[in-house]
Design a protein around this motif. Structure first.
Motif, PDB file in Angstrom:
ATOM      1  N   ALA A 262       8.870  -5.011  -6.188  1.00 51.60           N
ATOM      2  CA  ALA A 262       8.160  -5.735  -7.243  1.00 51.60           C
ATOM      3  C   ALA A 262       8.692  -7.147  -7.459  1.00 51.60           C
ATOM      4  O   ALA A 262       7.906  -8.117  -7.541  1.00 51.60           O
ATOM      5  N   HIS A 263      10.008  -7.288  -7.556  1.00 49.81           N
ATOM      6  CA  HIS A 263      10.565  -8.593  -7.919  1.00 49.81           C
ATOM      7  C   HIS A 263      11.750  -8.999  -7.055  1.00 49.81           C
ATOM      8  O   HIS A 263      12.499  -9.898  -7.425  1.00 49.81           O
ATOM      9  N   GLY A 264      11.896  -8.352  -5.912  1.00 46.96           N
ATOM     10  CA  GLY A 264      13.045  -8.620  -5.062  1.00 46.96           C
ATOM     11  C   GLY A 264      12.844  -9.780  -4.109  1.00 46.96           C
ATOM     12  O   GLY A 264      11.756 -10.362  -3.990  1.00 46.96           O
ATOM     13  N   SER A 265      13.915 -10.105  -3.415  1.00 45.93           N
ATOM     14  CA  SER A 265      13.887 -11.150  -2.396  1.00 45.93           C
ATOM     15  C   SER A 265      13.091 -10.691  -1.178  1.00 45.93           C
ATOM     16  O   SER A 265      12.894  -9.490  -0.960  1.00 45.93           O
ATOM     17  N   PHE A 266      12.675 -11.664  -0.368  1.00 40.29           N
ATOM     18  CA  PHE A 266      11.992 -11.315   0.881  1.00 40.29           C
ATOM     19  C   PHE A 266      11.979 -12.523   1.806  1.00 40.29           C
ATOM     20  O   PHE A 266      12.205 -13.667   1.396  1.00 40.29           O
ATOM     21  N   THR A 267      11.699 -12.234   3.073  1.00 36.78           N
ATOM     22  CA  THR A 267      11.451 -13.262   4.084  1.00 36.78           C
ATOM     23  C   THR A 267      10.211 -12.862   4.863  1.00 36.78           C
ATOM     24  O   THR A 267      10.062 -11.702   5.254  1.00 36.78           O
ATOM     25  N   LEU A 268       9.327 -13.813   5.079  1.00 34.55           N
ATOM     26  CA  LEU A 268       8.102 -13.613   5.857  1.00 34.55           C
ATOM     27  C   LEU A 268       8.078 -14.671   6.950  1.00 34.55           C
ATOM     28  O   LEU A 268       8.174 -15.867   6.662  1.00 34.55           O
ATOM     29  N   THR A 269       7.987 -14.234   8.209  1.00 35.03           N
ATOM     30  CA  THR A 269       7.997 -15.185   9.321  1.00 35.03           C
ATOM     31  C   THR A 269       6.807 -14.962  10.245  1.00 35.03           C
ATOM     32  O   THR A 269       6.258 -13.860  10.335  1.00 35.03           O
ATOM     33  N   ALA A 270       6.436 -16.014  10.958  1.00 34.85           N
ATOM     34  CA  ALA A 270       5.351 -15.944  11.935  1.00 34.85           C
ATOM     35  C   ALA A 270       5.477 -17.134  12.874  1.00 34.85           C
ATOM     36  O   ALA A 270       6.070 -18.165  12.526  1.00 34.85           O
TER      37      ALA A 270
END
Length: 280
Positions: A119-127
């Motif tokens: 819900a409110h955590g960190s993340f990384t999105l790559t492409a």
């Protein structure tokens, strides 16, 4: 805005390349919120193939549904110049054996359900993305996390500036506050392997960063009320409510989502990973 650039782990990258872009250990100096010493990969779509309109996730998770004429490009290996000097070798895929091919008029891919973020955590999105032409005249979204009313975060080609752009909003409302940051120093690529793009949100510091080819090029504080577990992944388009736009024209490949905010060291490794690449 200040940007954290961190050292590139050259030796680790060289080891990764030498091992065929397979599993590698995270640098010893790397820290993750999960305390494992390596990033937790929530999803990885290599975009090498599709069946019944879905490109699979490597661990058997929810695949990406292709729509609007989107296809998975796979080079035709029937041309052997050694045997037939007159045949034209096919164009290579962005990475390995295939990539998502989009026409800029309606093609896209999407994870059909919400998740996999907390819900409110960190993340990384790559492409990895490659424009179909050097100077498109329209804005084109590469990847976006969208909610009911619009996108929380996306990276797009901004036609007015001719650069990659980070776009974030403060919440899932009809009238959100929108923040945009340009990568002013790097011209987006329409050739060869294109550009590796990374969106990183650090829930502890509250900062969001845009990486281009493993270099942090834009950073800002992101005060938001988003519940990321309710967002869906859009590839090659943006959604405002149910209205789609900013269709991407070109090739997109190697989409990954991590539970942690990757730093420059780890982003350097991810940027050169192929379909079989992962952290041990």
């Amino acid at each position: 805005m200040p940007v954290r650039r961190g050292p590139v782990v050259a030796a680790a990258v060289a080891a990764l390349l030498a091992s065929g872009l397979g599993a590698v250990s995270a640098p010893a100096a790397a820290e993750t919120e999960t305390g494992t010493g390596r990033p937790v990969e929530l999803a990885h779509w290599p975009l090498e193939e599709s069946a019944s309109g879905v490109s699979p996730e490597v661990a058997g998770g929810i695949g990406l549904t292709l729509g609007g004429g989107a296809t998975i490009y796979q080079p035709d290996d029937s041309c052997d110049p050694a045997a037939d000097p007159d045949c034209d070798p096919p164009a290579e895929a962005l990475r390995d054996g295939g990539h998502l091919e989009l026409d800029g008029t309606g093609g896209y891919a999407t994870r059909a359900v919400t998740g996999p973020l907390s819900a409110h955590g960190s993340f990384t999105l790559t492409a990895r993305a490659r424009l179909a032409s050097a100077n498109p005249t329209e804005d084109e979204t590469v990847v976006a996390l969208t909610g009911t009313n619009g996108s929380a975060i996306r990276v797009r080609y901004a036609a007015s500036a001719g650069r990659w752009q980070l776009v974030v909003t403060d919440g899932d409302s009809a009238t959100p506050v929108t923040t945009t940051l340009l990568n002013s120093g790097h011209l987006p690529s329409s050739h060869s392997a294109g550009d590796h793009l990374g969106l990183v949100y650090d829930a502890v510091s509250g900062d969001v960063l845009l990486y281009v080819n493993a270099v942090a090029v834009a950073e800002t504080a992101w005060d938001n009320t988003w519940d990321f577990s309710t967002t869906s992944l859009q590839v090659g388009r943006n959604l405002t409510g149910t209205t789609a736009g900013e269709y991407f024209s070109g090739a997109i490949d190697e989409i990954r989502i991590y539970q942690d905010p990757l730093d420059a060291n780890l982003m350097s490794l991810v940027s050169v990973m192929g379909a079989g690449g992962s952290f041990e």
